[in-house]
Scaffold this active site. Structure first.
Site, PDB file in Angstrom:
ATOM      1  N   VAL A 203      19.472 -29.136  31.041  1.00  0.00           N
ATOM      2  CA  VAL A 203      20.109 -29.988  32.040  1.00  0.00           C
ATOM      3  C   VAL A 203      21.308 -30.736  31.450  1.00  0.00           C
ATOM      4  CG1 VAL A 203      18.461 -31.879  31.607  1.00  0.00           C
ATOM      5  CG2 VAL A 203      19.731 -31.802  33.754  1.00  0.00           C
ATOM      6  N   ASP A 204      21.224 -31.211  30.208  1.00  0.00           N
ATOM      7  CA  ASP A 204      22.307 -32.029  29.654  1.00  0.00           C
ATOM      8  C   ASP A 204      23.599 -31.234  29.514  1.00  0.00           C
ATOM      9  OD1 ASP A 204      20.356 -33.952  29.493  1.00  0.00           O
ATOM     10  OD2 ASP A 204      20.022 -33.709  27.350  1.00  0.00           O
ATOM     11  N   SER A 205      23.535 -30.089  28.831  1.00  0.00           N
ATOM     12  CA  SER A 205      24.759 -29.303  28.638  1.00  0.00           C
ATOM     13  C   SER A 205      25.254 -28.725  29.961  1.00  0.00           C
ATOM     14  CB  SER A 205      24.532 -28.183  27.619  1.00  0.00           C
ATOM     15  OG  SER A 205      23.643 -27.207  28.100  1.00  0.00           O
ATOM     16  N   SER A 206      24.322 -28.386  30.868  1.00  0.00           N
ATOM     17  CA  SER A 206      24.724 -27.804  32.154  1.00  0.00           C
ATOM     18  C   SER A 206      25.468 -28.815  33.014  1.00  0.00           C
ATOM     19  CB  SER A 206      23.497 -27.279  32.903  1.00  0.00           C
ATOM     20  OG  SER A 206      22.876 -26.231  32.198  1.00  0.00           O
TER      21      SER A 206
ATOM     22  N   TYR B  65      11.198 -63.377  25.121  1.00  0.00           N
ATOM     23  CA  TYR B  65      11.896 -64.076  24.047  1.00  0.00           C
ATOM     24  C   TYR B  65      13.232 -64.619  24.542  1.00  0.00           C
ATOM     25  CZ  TYR B  65      14.118 -65.059  19.562  1.00  0.00           C
ATOM     26  OH  TYR B  65      14.752 -65.694  18.518  1.00  0.00           O
TER      27      TYR B  65
ATOM     28  N   GLY C  70      21.819 -24.030  28.687  1.00  0.00           N
ATOM     29  CA  GLY C  70      21.013 -23.784  29.877  1.00  0.00           C
ATOM     30  C   GLY C  70      20.145 -24.969  30.232  1.00  0.00           C
TER      31      GLY C  70
ATOM     32  N   LYS D 259      18.641 -39.818  31.315  1.00  0.00           N
ATOM     33  CA  LYS D 259      18.288 -38.468  31.767  1.00  0.00           C
ATOM     34  C   LYS D 259      18.123 -38.388  33.284  1.00  0.00           C
ATOM     35  CE  LYS D 259      16.834 -35.237  29.528  1.00  0.00           C
ATOM     36  NZ  LYS D 259      17.463 -34.018  28.974  1.00  0.00           N
TER      37      LYS D 259
END
Length: 521
Positions: free
Chosen positions: A227-230, A84, A225, A376
């Protein structure tokens, strides 16, 4: 290339807008998604290094169709139109778009004997992924036609001098075999950008920002525990050291070994100050007799908030004794969260889908969100660069309510032990088979309210079934069930039925998303 001069992907309602941004970042160039409703002046005020116009479901000549402001393509900023966006560019610059009577959906061959700058190195013909019913009938003045397909006589064009380019197909999807090459030709040669969006540069940039935001104040992080917060905690730890305190709430709904993994491996790798709160009995008591999944989620969320509040007050009291205030809360918000909540415009709010379970506004912490520019896969790369243990970096996604929503029925201590044992076997065997990075996650579900007749040890059993839900996904918005080797499935089934008490049947969920969701509850 930094966040101060991004490649902007203008979203015209495409299902692939975020994927375009991901592919640009895979070329190590920073990108952001902005809505097509943003005025050209505001887009240009972001100082874009280049602009990519996404696909979309509309016809450019239909009433109410999104329009491309000519100021944008005449600004001197390099522009690439896709599907488009390609047609909108052609129309805005005086070309013609119309119905050819021959729609193209799916895999198509594009012929490009003269590929120009944009298609250099992609061959005279290539397999591409099309999704259109309209086509460019006449290119704007000054443009060279580069490619054609059975349903699109003008399938790609460029005006290299003005740094304007377009393709009818979707180079961002894997089905377009040379798609990444097309994007990199635009970025590196068309726009003259350098591939310098790297984990090392991300870390340096975020450390600087965190230090400027936090100053000498103390920071608290709800560590799950995952992956994101770690990785968020590791980034903040890298920036401000012992000004950070992490709180890990063990709600008793974790998988086997997860608390020990955080307390041992994460703390050893980062040196973070960690407070662990064992609230397992509190959660079990609150969940007693509850079978409705939404009620479970609300109870778990409510109790988590209360426990975290108590821990936060402890941190505040301890810090206050040293004359320091706790002013900031770390959140592992990712870029897809920002896009899906409206692009992150305005003040950030703590909502129930964030890592810490939905903290009330009266906690009065200012948010620190060091991952809000990352997808991610980028978070994982940053985590590895920071020294976060691989077992955490590549940990399967795990819902905030934990095993509480993977037990169909009432949550009890006995049922949790059964599910933990089955889940541990599955994870161990997937790791042994080398599939941890091929399978996005494999929830194991205990059908606690279902019993199944079986034969074990020459005797009749009346045990519970467990369900394996192996899925693969790039973006978590859609997913397909993973085709695990039959021998592996047989081995997992044998181990579970032999080693886990009260389980006598293992079944496989082969539903994609949509129509199914990842979790059963």
């Amino acid at each position: 290339m930094t966040a101060t001069s991004p490649v902007l992907v203008i979203d015209y309602g495409a299902q692939y807008a975020q994927l375009i941004a991901r592919r640009v970042r895979e070329a190590r160039v920073y990108s952001e998604v902005v809505p097509h409703t943003m005025p050209a002046a505001d887009i240009l005020a972001k100082n874009p290094a280049a602009i990519i116009l996404s696909g979309g479901p509309s016809s450019v000549y239909a009433d109410g169709a999104p329009r491309l402001e000519a100021d944008l393509v005449n600004s001197g900023v390099p522009v690439l139109g896709i599907c488009y966006g390609f047609q909108a560019m052609a129309q805005a610059l005086g070309g013609e778009v119309g119905q050819t009577g021959q729609r193209e959906y799916g895999s198509t061959t594009a012929s490009s004997p003269d590929g120009g700058l944009l298609l250099e190195g992609t061959g005279e013909s290539q397999q591409v992924w099309m999704s259109h019913g309209d086509a460019v009938a006449r290119a704007p003045e000054g443009f060279t036609v580069l490619a054609s397909s059975p349903g699109a006589p003008i399938a790609a064009f460029e005006d290299a001098e003005r740094r304007l380019f377009g393709v009818q197909w979707h180079p961002e999807v894997k089905h377009s075999v040379a798609g990444q090459q097309v994007l990199e030709n635009f970025l590196y040669r068309g726009a003259g950008l350098a591939p310098d969006w790297t984990p090392e540069n991300v870390i340096a940039d975020q450390v600087k920002k965190i230090r400027e935001q936090v100053g000498d104040a103390r920071v608290i992080c709800g560590l799950s525990g995952g992956v994101d917060s770690s990785v968020a905690a590791a980034l903040v730890q890298e920036a401000v050291g012992n000004q950070l305190t992490c709180v890990f709430v063990d709600h008793g709904l974790l998988r086997a070994g997860e608390r020990e993994q955080v307390e041992r491996d994460f703390v050893a790798a980062t040196g973070v100050d960690l407070i662990t709160v064992d609230a397992s009995q509190r959660f079990l008591t609150a969940l007693a007799g509850v079978t409705d999944p939404e009620a479970k989620r609300k109870i778990i969320g409510r109790e988590f908030i209360r426990v975290f509040e108590d821990a936060a007050r402890e941190v505040v009291a301890r810090a206050g004794a040293h004359g320091e205030d706790v002013k900031f809360l770390v959140q592992g918000t990712l870029y897809p969260d920002v896009v899906e909540s409206g692009g992150g415009e305005g003040a950030a709010n703590i909502k129930s889908h964030h890592n810490v379970g939905g903290l009330p506004d009266d906690l009065q912490f200012e948010l620190v969100e060091p991952l809000r520019e990352l997808f991610k896969d980028e978070v994982r790369q940053v985590g590895l660069e920071l020294g976060v243990p691989e077992a955490i970096v590549w940990r399967q996604p795990f819902p905030g309510p934990g095993l509480g929503i993977r037990i169909i029925g009432e949550v009890t201590a006995e049922r949790l032990e059964v599910l933990r044992a089955a889940d541990a076997i599955v994870r161990k065997e997937l790791t042994a088979a080398g599939l941890d990075r091929d399978i996005w996650q494999c929830p194991v579900v205990l059908l606690a309210d279902v019993r199944s007749v079986g034969v074990q040890g020459d005797g009749r059993t009346y045990g519970h079934p467990v369900v394996l839900r192996p899925v693969s996904s790039e973006d978590a918005m859609t997913a397909d069930w993973s085709r695990l080797p039959y021998d592996l499935l047989a081995h997992i089934s044998n181990r579970i039925t032999n080693e886990v008490a009260d389980v006598n049947r293992v079944v496989l969920d082969v539903t994609s998303k949509p129509p199914g969701t990842i979790e059963w509850e």
